[in-house]
Scaffold this motif. Structure first.
Motif, PDB file in Angstrom:
ATOM      1  N   LYS A 163       0.854  -1.188   0.000  1.00  0.00           N
ATOM      2  CA  LYS A 163       0.000   0.000   0.000  1.00  0.00           C
ATOM      3  C   LYS A 163       0.889   1.237   0.000  1.00  0.00           C
ATOM      4  N   ASN A 164       0.690   2.101  -1.025  1.00  0.00           N
ATOM      5  CA  ASN A 164       1.463   3.339  -1.152  1.00  0.00           C
ATOM      6  C   ASN A 164       2.968   3.090  -1.078  1.00  0.00           C
TER       7      ASN A 164
ATOM      8  N   LYS B 288      -2.027  -5.098  -4.293  1.00  0.00           N
ATOM      9  CA  LYS B 288      -2.181  -3.751  -3.756  1.00  0.00           C
ATOM     10  C   LYS B 288      -3.434  -3.651  -2.896  1.00  0.00           C
ATOM     11  N   LYS B 289      -3.355  -2.703  -1.965  1.00  0.00           N
ATOM     12  CA  LYS B 289      -4.473  -2.520  -1.047  1.00  0.00           C
ATOM     13  C   LYS B 289      -4.933  -1.078  -1.101  1.00  0.00           C
TER      14      LYS B 289
END
Length: 476
Positions: free
Chosen positions: A217-218, A475-476
């Protein structure tokens, strides 16, 4: 006829004894390395349990670093990866992404995501490289650390050399752009350069882990999972053995020949004086470390190559055999090329432990082992056909090797459980334990086959890396 049969039987019995002796030798070396690794790991954890990395984060004396990330057809992961590089807990660093003539949309993604514009930059070309099409920097102040280089395709080593030329800091961190770094990775990687006394630290590296099935994430790894598919799952186990029970020991002996190309830091001056990355090998990471060490020995400069056991870097492992075979055959070609380039060092006391132990070990147990194993298989088949195989002895040997392989993997698992414990779920431990029993029957034969393909490719003069198709991160 009886004489011939007797002579043949004696020959094959001698062969079986030699195979047994080789197996015992390689297993003994693994146990010694595991023992040394365990001692060094405990020492490192005790020493670093009181370290406050926040002090290093705010210190003006923190080493200045230039991250070099070559990229070729990395469109699936490049946005998340560059975000990861730009958001590390460190102050004194820049990020140099070198687009090595990608044929996909990697460059378009970088330009749009990071608001890049063409910029005039004059750099001294201390190492000759392929033509550079342009330099890009961002109009967004949030990305002021980022420089993107667009160049003609020349391979990973050529792209890294562009980064070496462009880097403005005394230390360079070379990283595969498909990797995700822990947020404190640079803080931990920079520490050995500050702690050197009397000897110059010319390179350092840390542990690489498998990111398949992990959640990003990011640009940050937020959830660690064991891969669902067996091939990458066994590679998790393989990496644990290699880094926790192998390189830790070689670091203690100061005999490391390899800092992983996925994530390693180098003294830029020594790297340049040594000639930079060799574009004539696919094992440029190993070859540079050996050449830098050789340079220091030949110029009688006290030095060391450091290694830290912290899990710093997460990378995507091959999930199908086709890609896996390409990767491992390339690794074998790289090993052969490095040992060939530096054959002068083999059993040469001038190079001390490096020449008398490290190079011979890699030659005997990394380069020759797959070939010896294959020859052993062929002779075993011949023995079976001729009815000369001592089946009882052979089965005992086979079981001995199998259970040793499982035992060694279990040691690696418990080393991980007792230290960094990155896989906290009990089900994950059980999955890896099951993989330890499956690996010798499933994964190891594939590894040997891929190495044999590497032999063949080297003999046939195969060049280049081959296509490494990536699935991309969850991905989240």
């Amino acid at each position: 006829m009886t004489f011939f049969s007797t002579e043949l039987t004696a020959f094959f019995e001698l062969y079986m004894l030699l195979i047994l002796a080789y197996a015992i030798l390689i297993m003994s070396s693994y146990l010694v390395l595991a023992y040394l690794s365990t001692k060094e790991l405990r020492k490192y954890l005790k020493k670093n349990s009181f370290v406050d990395y926040e002090v290093l984060l705010t210190s003006d004396s923190a080493p200045k670093l230039s991250l070099i990330a070559p990229a070729y057809n990395e469109g699936f992961t490049i946005e998340e990866n560059v975000k990861s590089l730009l958001s590390l807990n460190y102050n004194n660093y820049q990020v140099i992404v070198v687009n090595d003539g990608s044929k996909d949309n990697s460059m378009e993604i970088l330009i749009s995501t990071y608001d890049l514009i063409l910029t005039e930059i004059d750099i001294p070309a201390r190492i000759e490289t392929k033509k550079i099409k342009g330099f890009y920097t961002s109009r967004n102040a949030a990305y002021k650390k980022l420089i993107v280089v667009d160049k003609e395709n020349g391979g990973k080593a050529d792209a890294l050399n562009v980064g070496l030329n462009l880097a403005q800091n005394p230390y360079v961190v070379c990283i595969d752009v498909d990797c995700i770094l822990d947020k404190d990775a640079l803080l931990k990687l920079a520490k050995p350069f500050l702690e050197s006394y009397g000897k110059r630290v010319i390179a350092t590296g840390g542990v690489v882990r498998i990111a398949n099935q992990c959640v990003i994430k990011n640009g940050r790894l937020v959830e660690v999972n064991i891969p669902d598919r067996m091939l990458p799952r066994i590679q998790v186990l393989e990496y644990l053995r290699a880094f926790l029970l192998g390189r830790m020991a070689w670091g203690r002996l100061d005999g490391l020949l390899l800092i992983s190309g996925a994530f390693g830091a180098f003294d830029r001056e020594i790297a340049l004086l040594s000639g930079g990355y060799n574009t004539k090998t696919v094992g440029e990471d190993m070859e540079l470390v050996v050449r830098m060490r050789r340079y220091m020995h030949e110029n009688k400069i006290p030095y060391t190559v450091s290694y830290i056991p912290d899990p710093l870097c997460w990378t995507e492992a091959p999930e199908d055999f086709k890609i896996f075979k390409k990767q491992r055959s390339r690794w074998m070609r790289g090993t052969i090329e490095t040992l060939s380039f530096h054959k002068k060092m083999f059993l040469n006391p001038k190079y001390k432990l490096l020449g008398m132990l490290s190079i011979p070990y890699w030659t005997l147990f990394e380069f020759l082992a797959p070939g010896i194993e294959f020859i052993g298989l062929v002779i075993t088949i011949i023995l079976t056909v001729l009815g000369l195989l001592n089946l009882h002895f052979f089965m005992l040997l086979l079981l001995f090797v199998y259970f040793f392989a499982v035992f060694f993997s279990v040691i690696a698992l418990y080393s991980e459980e007792g230290t960094y414990h990155k896989y906290p779920k009990q089900i994950d431990f059980l999955k890896l334990l099951l993989a330890a029993f499956i690996e010798p029957l499933y994964f190891h034969p594939m590894t040997v086959y891929a190495a044999l393909v590497g032999y063949k490719e080297k003999i046939m003069g195969t060049k280049g890396w081959g296509e490494m198709t990536r699935k991309g991160f969850t991905k989240k």
